[in-house]
Design a protein around this motif. Structure first.
Motif, PDB file in Angstrom:
ATOM      1  N   VAL A 125      -9.205 -68.344  21.738  1.00 58.14           N
ATOM      2  CA  VAL A 125      -8.194 -67.849  22.678  1.00 58.14           C
ATOM      3  C   VAL A 125      -6.990 -67.303  21.914  1.00 58.14           C
ATOM      4  N   ARG A 126      -6.507 -68.055  20.939  1.00 57.57           N
ATOM      5  CA  ARG A 126      -5.349 -67.607  20.134  1.00 57.57           C
ATOM      6  C   ARG A 126      -5.668 -66.317  19.393  1.00 57.57           C
ATOM      7  N   HIS A 127      -6.814 -66.289  18.724  1.00 57.98           N
ATOM      8  CA  HIS A 127      -7.194 -65.124  17.922  1.00 57.98           C
ATOM      9  C   HIS A 127      -7.355 -63.870  18.786  1.00 57.98           C
ATOM     10  N   ALA A 128      -7.872 -64.045  19.994  1.00 54.81           N
ATOM     11  CA  ALA A 128      -8.090 -62.905  20.897  1.00 54.81           C
ATOM     12  C   ALA A 128      -6.805 -62.468  21.588  1.00 54.81           C
ATOM     13  N   GLY A 129      -5.758 -63.274  21.482  1.00 55.35           N
ATOM     14  CA  GLY A 129      -4.522 -62.948  22.190  1.00 55.35           C
ATOM     15  C   GLY A 129      -4.674 -63.123  23.694  1.00 55.35           C
ATOM     16  N   ALA A 130      -5.599 -63.988  24.085  1.00 56.70           N
ATOM     17  CA  ALA A 130      -5.872 -64.213  25.509  1.00 56.70           C
ATOM     18  C   ALA A 130      -4.916 -65.262  26.066  1.00 56.70           C
ATOM     19  N   SER A 131      -4.818 -65.307  27.380  1.00 54.72           N
ATOM     20  CA  SER A 131      -3.956 -66.297  28.018  1.00 54.72           C
ATOM     21  C   SER A 131      -4.757 -67.422  28.652  1.00 54.72           C
ATOM     22  N   CYS A 132      -6.069 -67.209  28.803  1.00 59.58           N
ATOM     23  CA  CYS A 132      -6.885 -68.239  29.436  1.00 59.58           C
ATOM     24  C   CYS A 132      -8.354 -67.975  29.155  1.00 59.58           C
ATOM     25  N   VAL A 133      -9.193 -68.883  29.609  1.00 57.16           N
ATOM     26  CA  VAL A 133     -10.642 -68.681  29.572  1.00 57.16           C
ATOM     27  C   VAL A 133     -11.146 -68.625  31.013  1.00 57.16           C
ATOM     28  N   VAL A 134     -12.275 -67.971  31.196  1.00 58.93           N
ATOM     29  CA  VAL A 134     -12.941 -67.929  32.495  1.00 58.93           C
ATOM     30  C   VAL A 134     -14.255 -68.675  32.337  1.00 58.93           C
ATOM     31  N   THR A 135     -14.525 -69.590  33.237  1.00 56.52           N
ATOM     32  CA  THR A 135     -15.741 -70.384  33.157  1.00 56.52           C
ATOM     33  C   THR A 135     -16.335 -70.581  34.543  1.00 56.52           C
ATOM     34  N   THR A 136     -17.544 -71.085  34.591  1.00 60.49           N
ATOM     35  CA  THR A 136     -18.201 -71.373  35.859  1.00 60.49           C
ATOM     36  C   THR A 136     -17.697 -72.695  36.417  1.00 60.49           C
ATOM     37  N   GLU A 137     -17.919 -72.903  37.695  1.00 60.45           N
ATOM     38  CA  GLU A 137     -17.548 -74.177  38.319  1.00 60.45           C
ATOM     39  C   GLU A 137     -18.275 -75.333  37.643  1.00 60.45           C
ATOM     40  N   LYS A 138     -19.517 -75.111  37.302  1.00 63.55           N
ATOM     41  CA  LYS A 138     -20.333 -76.146  36.655  1.00 63.55           C
ATOM     42  C   LYS A 138     -19.700 -76.596  35.337  1.00 63.55           C
ATOM     43  N   ASP A 139     -19.285 -75.638  34.508  1.00 66.36           N
ATOM     44  CA  ASP A 139     -18.668 -76.012  33.238  1.00 66.36           C
ATOM     45  C   ASP A 139     -17.247 -76.530  33.419  1.00 66.36           C
ATOM     46  N   TRP A 140     -16.549 -76.056  34.433  1.00 67.53           N
ATOM     47  CA  TRP A 140     -15.205 -76.567  34.701  1.00 67.53           C
ATOM     48  C   TRP A 140     -15.242 -78.072  34.960  1.00 67.53           C
ATOM     49  N   MET A 141     -16.273 -78.532  35.633  1.00 65.42           N
ATOM     50  CA  MET A 141     -16.395 -79.961  35.917  1.00 65.42           C
ATOM     51  C   MET A 141     -16.437 -80.780  34.628  1.00 65.42           C
ATOM     52  N   LYS A 142     -16.971 -80.202  33.572  1.00 64.99           N
ATOM     53  CA  LYS A 142     -17.026 -80.886  32.273  1.00 64.99           C
ATOM     54  C   LYS A 142     -15.730 -80.680  31.481  1.00 64.99           C
ATOM     55  N   LEU A 143     -15.200 -79.456  31.518  1.00 69.56           N
ATOM     56  CA  LEU A 143     -14.018 -79.132  30.719  1.00 69.56           C
ATOM     57  C   LEU A 143     -12.749 -79.824  31.216  1.00 69.56           C
ATOM     58  N   ARG A 144     -12.666 -80.079  32.509  1.00 73.18           N
ATOM     59  CA  ARG A 144     -11.435 -80.654  33.064  1.00 73.18           C
ATOM     60  C   ARG A 144     -11.176 -82.074  32.591  1.00 73.18           C
ATOM     61  N   GLU A 145     -12.161 -82.686  31.964  1.00 72.66           N
ATOM     62  CA  GLU A 145     -11.984 -84.031  31.423  1.00 72.66           C
ATOM     63  C   GLU A 145     -11.134 -84.032  30.157  1.00 72.66           C
ATOM     64  N   PHE A 146     -10.914 -82.856  29.578  1.00 78.57           N
ATOM     65  CA  PHE A 146     -10.157 -82.731  28.335  1.00 78.57           C
ATOM     66  C   PHE A 146      -8.736 -82.259  28.620  1.00 78.57           C
ATOM     67  N   GLU A 147      -7.846 -82.552  27.698  1.00 72.23           N
ATOM     68  CA  GLU A 147      -6.504 -81.973  27.737  1.00 72.23           C
ATOM     69  C   GLU A 147      -6.625 -80.603  27.086  1.00 72.23           C
ATOM     70  N   LEU A 148      -6.641 -79.561  27.894  1.00 69.14           N
ATOM     71  CA  LEU A 148      -6.915 -78.218  27.400  1.00 69.14           C
ATOM     72  C   LEU A 148      -5.635 -77.509  26.970  1.00 69.14           C
ATOM     73  N   PRO A 149      -5.642 -76.932  25.766  1.00 69.72           N
ATOM     74  CA  PRO A 149      -4.474 -76.202  25.273  1.00 69.72           C
ATOM     75  C   PRO A 149      -4.467 -74.736  25.687  1.00 69.72           C
ATOM     76  N   PHE A 150      -5.190 -74.407  26.743  1.00 65.14           N
ATOM     77  CA  PHE A 150      -5.257 -73.034  27.253  1.00 65.14           C
ATOM     78  C   PHE A 150      -5.482 -73.099  28.755  1.00 65.14           C
ATOM     79  N   GLY A 151      -5.158 -72.004  29.429  1.00 61.28           N
ATOM     80  CA  GLY A 151      -5.385 -71.934  30.864  1.00 61.28           C
ATOM     81  C   GLY A 151      -6.856 -71.687  31.168  1.00 61.28           C
ATOM     82  N   VAL A 152      -7.252 -72.012  32.389  1.00 56.57           N
ATOM     83  CA  VAL A 152      -8.650 -71.830  32.797  1.00 56.57           C
ATOM     84  C   VAL A 152      -8.692 -71.173  34.172  1.00 56.57           C
TER      85      VAL A 152
END
Length: 74
Positions: free
Chosen positions: A31-58
């Motif tokens: 995300v940092r290298h790409a100069g992006a502000s967030c990631v886009v993911t599926t609902e299925k993967d969001w259910m797994k990713l939300r368990e982490f303290e994410l340093p980027f928007g989703v």
């Protein structure tokens, strides 16, 4: 609500992937290298990713699927 998203890069993880802290650090670097502000993911993967303290928007993409035709493939 619809939104326009201009992808800067993409990453692919295997289906049923169990995300780790190392994966989150890797995604944060991408995300940092790409100069992006967030990631886009599926609902299925969001259910797994939300368990982490994410340093980027989703943004979560809701996918709607429909099947047409008289017969389903075998």
């Amino acid at each position: 609500e619809a939104a326009y998203v201009k992808p800067t890069t993409h990453e692919v993880f295997p289906d049923h992937h169990r995300y780790t802290v190392k994966d989150i650090a890797y995604l944060a670097a991408v995300v940092r290298h790409a100069g992006a502000s967030c990631v886009v993911t599926t609902e299925k993967d969001w259910m797994k990713l939300r368990e982490f303290e994410l340093p980027f928007g989703v943004w979560v993409a809701r996918l709607d699927v429909s099947v047409t035709g008289d017969e389903l493939p075998v």
